[in-house]
Design a protein around this motif. Sequence first.
Motif, PDB file in Angstrom:
ATOM      1  N   LEU A  39      26.502  51.673  25.232  1.00  0.00           N
ATOM      2  CA  LEU A  39      27.439  52.577  25.902  1.00  0.00           C
ATOM      3  C   LEU A  39      27.136  52.619  27.400  1.00  0.00           C
ATOM      4  CD1 LEU A  39      29.564  55.003  25.653  1.00  0.00           C
ATOM      5  CD2 LEU A  39      27.542  56.487  25.661  1.00  0.00           C
ATOM      6  N   VAL A  91      38.237  51.333  30.552  1.00  0.00           N
ATOM      7  CA  VAL A  91      37.629  51.712  29.277  1.00  0.00           C
ATOM      8  C   VAL A  91      36.151  52.044  29.461  1.00  0.00           C
ATOM      9  CG1 VAL A  91      37.046  49.339  28.596  1.00  0.00           C
ATOM     10  CG2 VAL A  91      37.437  51.068  26.845  1.00  0.00           C
ATOM     11  N   GLU A  92      35.523  51.394  30.475  1.00  0.00           N
ATOM     12  CA  GLU A  92      34.103  51.669  30.752  1.00  0.00           C
ATOM     13  C   GLU A  92      33.877  53.105  31.214  1.00  0.00           C
ATOM     14  OE1 GLU A  92      34.738  47.256  31.369  1.00  0.00           O
ATOM     15  OE2 GLU A  92      35.838  49.092  31.785  1.00  0.00           O
ATOM     16  N   SER A  94      36.461  55.687  30.369  1.00  0.00           N
ATOM     17  CA  SER A  94      37.030  56.547  29.326  1.00  0.00           C
ATOM     18  C   SER A  94      36.084  56.708  28.149  1.00  0.00           C
ATOM     19  CB  SER A  94      38.389  56.011  28.865  1.00  0.00           C
ATOM     20  OG  SER A  94      38.291  54.698  28.396  1.00  0.00           O
ATOM     21  N   GLU A  95      35.276  55.668  27.861  1.00  0.00           N
ATOM     22  CA  GLU A  95      34.340  55.775  26.747  1.00  0.00           C
ATOM     23  C   GLU A  95      33.237  56.787  27.033  1.00  0.00           C
ATOM     24  OE1 GLU A  95      31.177  52.127  27.706  1.00  0.00           O
ATOM     25  OE2 GLU A  95      32.871  51.770  26.380  1.00  0.00           O
ATOM     26  N   GLN A  96      33.031  57.123  28.309  1.00  0.00           N
ATOM     27  CA  GLN A  96      31.966  58.064  28.675  1.00  0.00           C
ATOM     28  C   GLN A  96      32.415  59.525  28.674  1.00  0.00           C
ATOM     29  OE1 GLN A  96      29.245  56.772  31.945  1.00  0.00           O
ATOM     30  NE2 GLN A  96      30.630  55.035  32.186  1.00  0.00           N
ATOM     31  N   ASN A 797      38.905  57.226  22.592  1.00  0.00           N
ATOM     32  CA  ASN A 797      37.867  56.531  23.354  1.00  0.00           C
ATOM     33  C   ASN A 797      36.568  56.405  22.566  1.00  0.00           C
ATOM     34  OD1 ASN A 797      39.476  56.167  25.672  1.00  0.00           O
ATOM     35  ND2 ASN A 797      39.103  58.274  26.287  1.00  0.00           N
ATOM     36  N   VAL A 798      36.193  57.480  21.866  1.00  0.00           N
ATOM     37  CA  VAL A 798      34.975  57.444  21.054  1.00  0.00           C
ATOM     38  C   VAL A 798      35.140  56.431  19.929  1.00  0.00           C
ATOM     39  CG1 VAL A 798      33.519  58.793  19.495  1.00  0.00           C
ATOM     40  CG2 VAL A 798      34.366  59.833  21.602  1.00  0.00           C
ATOM     41  N   SER A 800      37.183  53.865  19.818  1.00  0.00           N
ATOM     42  CA  SER A 800      37.275  52.501  20.362  1.00  0.00           C
ATOM     43  C   SER A 800      35.906  51.934  20.679  1.00  0.00           C
ATOM     44  CB  SER A 800      38.143  52.502  21.635  1.00  0.00           C
ATOM     45  OG  SER A 800      39.463  52.859  21.329  1.00  0.00           O
ATOM     46  N   PHE A 801      35.029  52.769  21.210  1.00  0.00           N
ATOM     47  CA  PHE A 801      33.679  52.293  21.501  1.00  0.00           C
ATOM     48  C   PHE A 801      32.958  51.907  20.212  1.00  0.00           C
ATOM     49  CE2 PHE A 801      29.101  53.090  22.018  1.00  0.00           C
ATOM     50  CZ  PHE A 801      28.828  52.105  22.956  1.00  0.00           C
TER      51      PHE A 801
END
Length: 891
Positions: A39, A91-92, A94-96, A797-798, A800-801
């Motif tokens: 992550l 996405v780098e 949004s995943e956070q 986002n969660v 997708s990661f």
Amino acid sequence: MSKNMTKDKLLLIDGNSVAFRAFFAMYQQLDKFKNAEGLHTNAIYAFKNMLDVVLKQEAPTKVLVAFDAGKVTFRTGMYKEYKGGRDKTPVELSEQLPYIREMLKDLGIKSYELVNYEADDIIGTLAKRGAEAGMEVAVVSGDKDLTQLASDHVTVYVTKSGVTKLEAFTPEHMKEVNGVTPTEFIDMKALMGDPSDNYPGVAKVGPKIASKLIQQYHSVENLYEHVGEMKKSKLKENLIAGKDNALLGKKLATINCDSPVEVTLDDLTYSGPNVDDLRRFYEKMNFRRFLADLAKAGELTEETTEVKKQEYTVLTANNLGEIPDSDHAVFYLAMLGDNYHQAPFAGFALAMGDKTFVSRDVALLKEEKLKTLLEDKKVEKDVFDLKRVTYGLSRLDIQAAGMTFDLLLASYLVDNEKNSNDLGELVKGYDYFDLKSDLEVYGKGKSAKIPEADEVFFNHLAGKIAAIKALKAPLLAKLKDHEQDDLFDTIEMPTAKVLAKMELNGIKAEPAKLKELEDDFGERLKALEEKIYQEAGEKFNINSPKQLGVILFEKLGLPVIKKTKTGYSTSVEVLDQLKEKSPVVSDILEYRQIAKIQSTYVKGLLDVIDPEDGKIHTRYLQTLTATGRLSSVDPNLQNIPTRTEEGKQIRKAFVPSTPDGYIYSCDYSQVELRVLAHVSGDANMQEAFKTGYDIHAHTAMRIFHLNSIDEVTPLERRRAKAVNFGIVYGISDYGLSKNLGISRKQAKEFIAEYFDQYPGIKAYMDQAVKDAREKGYAETIMHRRRYLPDIHAKNFNVRSFAERTAINSPIQGSAADIMKIAMINMQKKLDELGLKTKMVVQVHDELIFDVPKDELETVKKIVPEVMQSAVQLDVPLIADSGYGHDWYDAK
């Protein structure tokens, strides 16, 4: 209103805006900031830095972080193009965002969003309520829209130069900066429009004209009541033509301070973090600095219960005879600190049969009875952290043998979230014990010491033994149930023994060579400094972005690529785009590069050479990553730069231990892509590897529809390489576009074309996600599991990661397993042949050996053979090798 209510200080933070600024403030370190699961964490880290600054500065009693609920708001109802021109969030980043919210929760800070409204409206509403309640209000945002809220009781802070420096906007400061009051700033924006929010304003009206008009007329409405009185001019024509835009712009720019916000001021009381949850979060994010901050603050010592009273005998030289004979033992060696290469010994505990013995005196371990027991491979021993115990005992001249169970490794395989190297921390995840950690018993940092009460310490040691005994059977049962017993017995346990040997071996480093490089780099930095001054026409601080920006963009007139809140951006990304336009830019990039190598590696390595044997002894972390990949620390030998000649020069300092010996290097060629070809079964990729093609050139030939590999240009190969490795790591179109300097549209097309040419890979990726949804985990070809609790998360986002992790974990994890098998087999081969050659360093896919001159020909033959035969895949494993009188020549 109660008296103490007036003493409250309310802090309101614009979550999306600050997260966005935080992400880009540390964008250059994006790849460095990843946790064990892969992550990205740069935005989370920078956001926390901002919180530290503002919480200390404001000392609030009430805090809220507001987030946008979505793109559809009452403003899009007024104007459907509102914010319509913005790029999709990377996405780098949004995943956070979900993890920023999790961090806030652990910090004791409430977050909130409201459907149909923006974060600005939540903040405006609560700022108004707070001010009316007599509170002082502080607002933090990444842009200036919220400065319209500034008043006698509300100060708005806008981030600049990243997110830790804040510019305070009060009504007085607003007047100085913009020439208007905070509420008049809304009218200014209405006239100017806002490209970021995508509404037009009046043509040809910028900040200066808008400010002048509003200073004169004070509002858009009053301006238009008097516009007819203005002299004929192009400005007048534009104002008349743009009236509808200006009036609409004012509605869009005005923060709704009466939004239906359901949280009350009482809901926002801030009483500090939940320390246990926060510690777990920092561990999950691999935030060592924040963990250290917790420890320094003395916040890790709160425990409600202690381990239950244990039965034990205090061991002395006089009662060694009480230790019964047995073919099985449990052993724990206590040391103060993580770095067991140097950490002071604190004591030990030993269980034989049903008796437990404890002592502070580690010198007792050298006594014949204990030394023989520890070195006897026929006596099976259960331990916690085999590698730590092996290295620690070696410092006492004891060659440990017979260790057949390691609680740390077993727990890690069962659940790689449980990977603490402190037994007291690890067992908190189980129901057996509430065992204090070594950190809590010994104290912290350099002041760590054994508590004076013997009973407390001895009971603590005995508790360690009890925990190992209690957890062994259930963990072994789980390993068997998960089909991981073979992974534990034949890979992880033997790997720990090999790594212990490698750490003990160390690699010889020449201080004279490092000193030579230090002098050389120092001279080059000085020469570059003078050259840069000459090219710039004056002396200035090269390390100051502000001064550098003035030189490049004002004095030398280079085109401005990007601006920050404080001026011009001089990031590497910007300078790379300018280096063809002026020689000074290339010189500045070179200066920065050499300065970093000088401080981080040359001077850093000089500090860690062991004065006794002239070697550097790194430590390998076997349980840090969820993929099973090894990490190197104290120092990190896996991170020595290899992309630049200056970085490669560092390797010249690493030499064989004998004057005429060799450093031999052997590394796997594209092992992760070969694993991908194997697990996906893709015929086209398998054909490329079986035929011996350059895989990146082959990929370029296919995605660019060329007739042969010979037609592939270096640029096309580079782009294909980025796509190949990007696919393995779940790269986004945004990430690929940044890597290659192309548009997101082009990047998206590259990825789509890749899947067209390698359909088996797309099928594998879809199946991997499907399997993870059904099982709740992904696994490697050796059954190493990666649990994915977020695979069913409602948050896109969660989820997708987790899906990307399901795809790339089996690839990365299988590659890690292959390397471990190769290391185990390699050490066996060296032992079988009785060679003096030593395996000294592992760098991801590369193994480094210290080879005596007379063994070189043997090593050249056996190392590639062993590495290439580690496992059987559907495509060949290839290992490339080289040798020389230092590590540099070996590559």
